[in-house]
Motif scaffolding. Structure first.
Motif, PDB file in Angstrom:
ATOM      1  N   LEU A 134       0.842  -1.210   0.000  1.00  0.00           N
ATOM      2  CA  LEU A 134       0.000   0.000   0.000  1.00  0.00           C
ATOM      3  C   LEU A 134       0.874   1.255   0.000  1.00  0.00           C
ATOM      4  O   LEU A 134       0.625   2.204  -0.750  1.00  0.00           O
ATOM      5  N   TRP A 135       1.898   1.240   0.819  1.00  0.00           N
ATOM      6  CA  TRP A 135       2.802   2.379   0.940  1.00  0.00           C
ATOM      7  C   TRP A 135       3.517   2.636  -0.394  1.00  0.00           C
ATOM      8  O   TRP A 135       3.586   3.761  -0.868  1.00  0.00           O
ATOM      9  N   THR A 136       4.019   1.558  -0.999  1.00  0.00           N
ATOM     10  CA  THR A 136       4.703   1.671  -2.292  1.00  0.00           C
ATOM     11  C   THR A 136       3.753   2.233  -3.350  1.00  0.00           C
ATOM     12  O   THR A 136       4.131   3.107  -4.135  1.00  0.00           O
ATOM     13  N   THR A 137       2.503   1.731  -3.355  1.00  0.00           N
ATOM     14  CA  THR A 137       1.530   2.205  -4.335  1.00  0.00           C
ATOM     15  C   THR A 137       1.239   3.692  -4.129  1.00  0.00           C
ATOM     16  O   THR A 137       1.112   4.447  -5.098  1.00  0.00           O
ATOM     17  N   LEU A 138       1.151   4.104  -2.849  1.00  0.00           N
ATOM     18  CA  LEU A 138       0.879   5.513  -2.548  1.00  0.00           C
ATOM     19  C   LEU A 138       2.021   6.407  -3.040  1.00  0.00           C
ATOM     20  O   LEU A 138       1.794   7.395  -3.749  1.00  0.00           O
ATOM     21  N   ILE A 139       3.253   6.043  -2.683  1.00  0.00           N
ATOM     22  CA  ILE A 139       4.422   6.818  -3.105  1.00  0.00           C
ATOM     23  C   ILE A 139       4.474   6.894  -4.636  1.00  0.00           C
ATOM     24  O   ILE A 139       4.634   7.963  -5.236  1.00  0.00           O
ATOM     25  N   TYR A 140       4.298   5.721  -5.253  1.00  0.00           N
ATOM     26  CA  TYR A 140       4.323   5.633  -6.710  1.00  0.00           C
ATOM     27  C   TYR A 140       3.274   6.564  -7.332  1.00  0.00           C
ATOM     28  O   TYR A 140       3.581   7.345  -8.241  1.00  0.00           O
ATOM     29  N   SER A 141       2.037   6.525  -6.797  1.00  0.00           N
ATOM     30  CA  SER A 141       0.962   7.361  -7.357  1.00  0.00           C
ATOM     31  C   SER A 141       1.265   8.839  -7.196  1.00  0.00           C
ATOM     32  O   SER A 141       1.015   9.635  -8.100  1.00  0.00           O
ATOM     33  N   LEU A 142       1.810   9.203  -6.023  1.00  0.00           N
ATOM     34  CA  LEU A 142       2.074  10.621  -5.764  1.00  0.00           C
ATOM     35  C   LEU A 142       3.196  11.150  -6.655  1.00  0.00           C
ATOM     36  O   LEU A 142       3.275  12.348  -6.911  1.00  0.00           O
ATOM     37  N   ILE A 143       4.070  10.263  -7.126  1.00  0.00           N
ATOM     38  CA  ILE A 143       5.137  10.714  -8.033  1.00  0.00           C
ATOM     39  C   ILE A 143       4.679  10.638  -9.487  1.00  0.00           C
ATOM     40  O   ILE A 143       4.795  11.587 -10.246  1.00  0.00           O
ATOM     41  N   VAL A 144       4.135   9.479  -9.879  1.00  0.00           N
ATOM     42  CA  VAL A 144       3.956   9.211 -11.302  1.00  0.00           C
ATOM     43  C   VAL A 144       2.852  10.076 -11.915  1.00  0.00           C
ATOM     44  O   VAL A 144       2.982  10.534 -13.059  1.00  0.00           O
ATOM     45  N   ASN A 145       1.766  10.339 -11.164  1.00  0.00           N
ATOM     46  CA  ASN A 145       0.661  11.083 -11.780  1.00  0.00           C
ATOM     47  C   ASN A 145       0.996  12.539 -12.059  1.00  0.00           C
ATOM     48  O   ASN A 145       0.843  12.998 -13.201  1.00  0.00           O
ATOM     49  N   PRO A 146       1.493  13.306 -11.065  1.00  0.00           N
ATOM     50  CA  PRO A 146       1.886  14.689 -11.381  1.00  0.00           C
ATOM     51  C   PRO A 146       2.989  14.740 -12.436  1.00  0.00           C
ATOM     52  O   PRO A 146       2.947  15.589 -13.331  1.00  0.00           O
ATOM     53  N   LEU A 147       3.940  13.805 -12.346  1.00  0.00           N
ATOM     54  CA  LEU A 147       5.053  13.796 -13.299  1.00  0.00           C
ATOM     55  C   LEU A 147       4.553  13.601 -14.732  1.00  0.00           C
ATOM     56  O   LEU A 147       4.892  14.362 -15.650  1.00  0.00           O
ATOM     57  N   GLN A 148       3.697  12.588 -14.932  1.00  0.00           N
ATOM     58  CA  GLN A 148       3.223  12.297 -16.285  1.00  0.00           C
ATOM     59  C   GLN A 148       2.360  13.429 -16.829  1.00  0.00           C
ATOM     60  O   GLN A 148       2.445  13.769 -18.010  1.00  0.00           O
ATOM     61  N   ILE A 149       1.529  14.024 -15.960  1.00  0.00           N
ATOM     62  CA  ILE A 149       0.649  15.086 -16.446  1.00  0.00           C
ATOM     63  C   ILE A 149       1.464  16.336 -16.782  1.00  0.00           C
ATOM     64  O   ILE A 149       1.218  17.001 -17.797  1.00  0.00           O
ATOM     65  N   ALA A 150       2.480  16.625 -15.958  1.00  0.00           N
ATOM     66  CA  ALA A 150       3.343  17.769 -16.266  1.00  0.00           C
ATOM     67  C   ALA A 150       4.071  17.563 -17.589  1.00  0.00           C
ATOM     68  O   ALA A 150       4.131  18.476 -18.426  1.00  0.00           O
ATOM     69  N   ILE A 151       4.607  16.352 -17.797  1.00  0.00           N
ATOM     70  CA  ILE A 151       5.312  16.083 -19.055  1.00  0.00           C
ATOM     71  C   ILE A 151       4.332  16.142 -20.228  1.00  0.00           C
ATOM     72  O   ILE A 151       4.634  16.739 -21.275  1.00  0.00           O
ATOM     73  N   ALA A 152       3.154  15.540 -20.056  1.00  0.00           N
ATOM     74  CA  ALA A 152       2.170  15.544 -21.141  1.00  0.00           C
ATOM     75  C   ALA A 152       1.754  16.971 -21.498  1.00  0.00           C
ATOM     76  O   ALA A 152       1.623  17.318 -22.674  1.00  0.00           O
ATOM     77  N   LEU A 153       1.595  17.815 -20.470  1.00  0.00           N
ATOM     78  CA  LEU A 153       1.198  19.211 -20.716  1.00  0.00           C
ATOM     79  C   LEU A 153       2.337  19.962 -21.417  1.00  0.00           C
ATOM     80  O   LEU A 153       2.104  20.705 -22.372  1.00  0.00           O
ATOM     81  N   ALA A 154       3.571  19.742 -20.941  1.00  0.00           N
ATOM     82  CA  ALA A 154       4.709  20.393 -21.582  1.00  0.00           C
ATOM     83  C   ALA A 154       4.830  19.955 -23.043  1.00  0.00           C
ATOM     84  O   ALA A 154       5.050  20.780 -23.938  1.00  0.00           O
ATOM     85  N   LEU A 155       4.648  18.662 -23.286  1.00  0.00           N
ATOM     86  CA  LEU A 155       4.713  18.159 -24.664  1.00  0.00           C
ATOM     87  C   LEU A 155       3.598  18.763 -25.514  1.00  0.00           C
ATOM     88  O   LEU A 155       3.818  19.144 -26.668  1.00  0.00           O
TER      89      LEU A 155
END
Lengths: 286, 275
Positions: free
Chosen positions: A63-84
């Motif tokens: 659960l902890w790993t999934t939480l950390i992963y979600s908090l990193i991957v979602n903002p990161l991907q959306i920021a990159i997608a928006l920049a692209l």
């Protein structure tokens, strides 16, 4: 057309889809709840299975790993997608072709992308060869407890950001030019234009991308199961891999069912909360 | 849209090529002799990114080797899913958009909420049910989850709602029944939406991994997306075959989506981000 005629017609036309919904969604959802509430060796209902997995250090870590992963991957991907999307929102020859190159990875099955990156990230693989060529040190990537989760994030981002970029590009192209002209007359610089026009106007596609991406990232399975099986040292044991392990490696279907119920509840909750948070006041009044 | 400067164009091209680089590497690795795949990595040279010798041996091995059955299974399962799925989803969308029956909105809402549960999240309990029904290692078990797709139903329903009422009323006057109206009027008028729905069904089934892994582990029913993962985990890896398989499995949807991209992104965008 009489009411009875319409009802029969509706039943015939809807029948197959209704059966599919019942067999593929409603039945398994109820079955998971049922199994999760039934103690493994008893016939009465109770919360033993939930207490068991929630006090299990392996599940807690997942659960902890999934939480950390979600908090990193979602903002990161959306920021990159928006920049692209902002970068690619130009009228220039071949721009469709360059966009398509970024979109292509999403068309490939995730298991294939996992296999490709598994070979690319080998200690003696091409990614390390390129790092050395530009003067950096070789990395351990998927075999290191400190880098494995970051490697998974790299792989799923390569797969996904082009897809989310396309939605944001469509949104950018729907913004009326007159809005930019209006704030430019008021002396807004580029940053202010982005902040006061682009972002508010992108609210709908951003909401959709945020919700769909969050759900997709909760369900990441193939790269983990193929490349790390949750390791090293549980560092990539995301929730889907943990459910799979509980059900088919540990042979504990009741715990797997409880974990499934937790996952589905969290997914539905996230969807509802994100839609509410992103909807503007004027939408709520209506 | 702005006129971009040369720097911006260079950045666009560089990023696009960087994204494509892994796929390029798969392509040349599939087409070069097996002993050259890892040969030109240190130091990096032209031959890292350009094949020195070309061979179709690995491509041929796809059809002569153990991978053949997996390709046949994937193609068969996906084709049946698209055809049957279109019938199931289009008829349901027709009922929800056109036929006025009691509790129509309730049925629609139940379907939308049910499909909000992502399929992979309930794959494990569904596996228990399907195994109980004797569907493990059958084509039926592989195909069933692909035929009911909420997004496809939603998309077709939206499109059907836009077709003018007068058309079906005129048809009823001419003596056509519900099936005639569906097949002779709504289907022919809905080309783009049907292509979009077919793409959604196709992508779902071709990409499926967790479900086929559970329901069809036997070699006779294993699909390509599962077979390649297991092929690559053998201790004695045949990298030429792995890359050829990766290229094949990747090329099929890449070709389809590139050809029909406007249907795909347009439909998913309008289905998701706007009402």
């Amino acid at each position: 057309m009489s009411a009875r005629n319409r009802l029969y017609a509706a039943l015939i036309f809807l029948g197959p889809a209704l059966l599919a919904v019942i067999l593929l969604r409603i039945w398994p959802a109820f079955d998971a709840v049922h199994q999760s509430l039934l103690a493994p060796r008893a016939t009465r209902y109770g919360f033993e299975n939930y207490i068991f997995i929630l006090t299990d250090p392996v599940f807690q870590n997942s659960l902890w790993t999934t939480l950390i992963y979600s908090l990193i991957v979602n903002p990161l991907q959306i920021a990159i997608a928006l920049a692209l999307a902002l970068l690619m929102n130009v009228a220039v020859r071949l721009i469709r072709f360059w966009r398509t190159l970024i979109l292509l990875p999403v068309a490939i099955p995730q298991s294939v992308s996992a296999v490709i990156w598994g070979v690319a990230l080998r200690p003696d693989g091409p990614v390390n060869a390129m790092l050395v060529a530009i003067g950096l040190e070789e990395q351990r990537f998927l075999t290191s407890p400190d880098q494995a989760l970051a490697s998974v994030i790299l792989i799923v981002s390569w797969i996904g950001v082009g897809y989310w970029m396309m939605f944001l590009l469509a949104g950018l192209q729907d913004i009326p030019k007159s809005l930019y002209e209006a704030v430019r007359i008021d002396g807004a610089n580029r940053l202010q234009q982005f902040w006061y026009v682009t972002l508010p106007q992108l609210r709908r596609p951003l909401t959709f991308v945020l919700v769909a991406n969050t759900v997709a990232n909760f369900l990441v399975f193939a790269p983990v199961q193929i490349l790390t099986q949750g390791g090293p040292q549980g560092s990539t044991n995301l929730i889907m891999n943990e459910i799979y392990t509980l059900a088919f490696v540990a042979g504990d279907p009741a715990s797997a069912a409880a974990a499934t119920v937790i996952l589905v509840s969290v997914v539905l909750l996230v969807v509802i909360v994100q839609f509410r948070m992103m909807s503007a006041p004027e939408d709520r009044q209506r | 849209m702005t006129r971009p400067g040369p720097v911006r164009i260079a950045v666009i091209v560089a990023i696009a090529l960087l994204f494509f680089l892994p796929l390029w590497w798969v392509t040349i690795s599939a087409l070069r002799p097996a002993d050259e795949i890892f040969r030109y990595l240190s130091p990096l040279s032209t031959w890292t990114f350009w094949p020195r010798e070309l061979t179709v041996a690995h491509i041929a091995e796809l059809w002569t080797g153990p991978f053949r059955q997996a390709i046949v299974n994937s193609v068969y399962v996906t084709l049946v899913t698209v055809v049957v799925g279109l019938v199931v989803c289009a008829t349901a969308a027709f009922a929800l958009a056109v036929i006025d029956f009691p509790f129509r909105n309730a049925v629609f809402i139940i379907m939308v909420i049910s499909f909000l549960i992502p399929f992979d999240a309930i794959a494990v309990p569904l596996f228990g049910i399907m195994r109980g029904l004797g569907l493990q290692n059958t084509y039926t078990g592989l195909i069933l989850p692909g035929i009911g797709n909420g997004l496809a139903v939603f998309l077709l329903r939206q499109f059907f709602l836009g077709i003018p009422r007068e058309l079906r009323e005129a048809a009823f006057v001419d003596g056509m029944g519900w099936f005639g109206v569906f097949w002779r009027i709504y289907v022919p008028l809905s080309g783009p939406a049907i292509v979009s729905a077919a793409l959604i069904l196709f992508v779902f089934q071709w990409q499926a991994y967790l479900w086929p892994l559970l329901i069809a582990p036997a070699p006779d029913y294993k699909v390509a997306a599962v077979a390649i993962a297991q092929l690559s985990s053998f201790y004695d890896q045949n990298f030429g075959l792995v890359f050829a398989a990766a290229l094949f499995i990747a090329l099929v949807p890449m070709a389809v989506l590139t050809a029909l991209q406007r249907f795909y992104t347009a439909s998913v965008a309008s289905g998701g981000s706007k009402e």
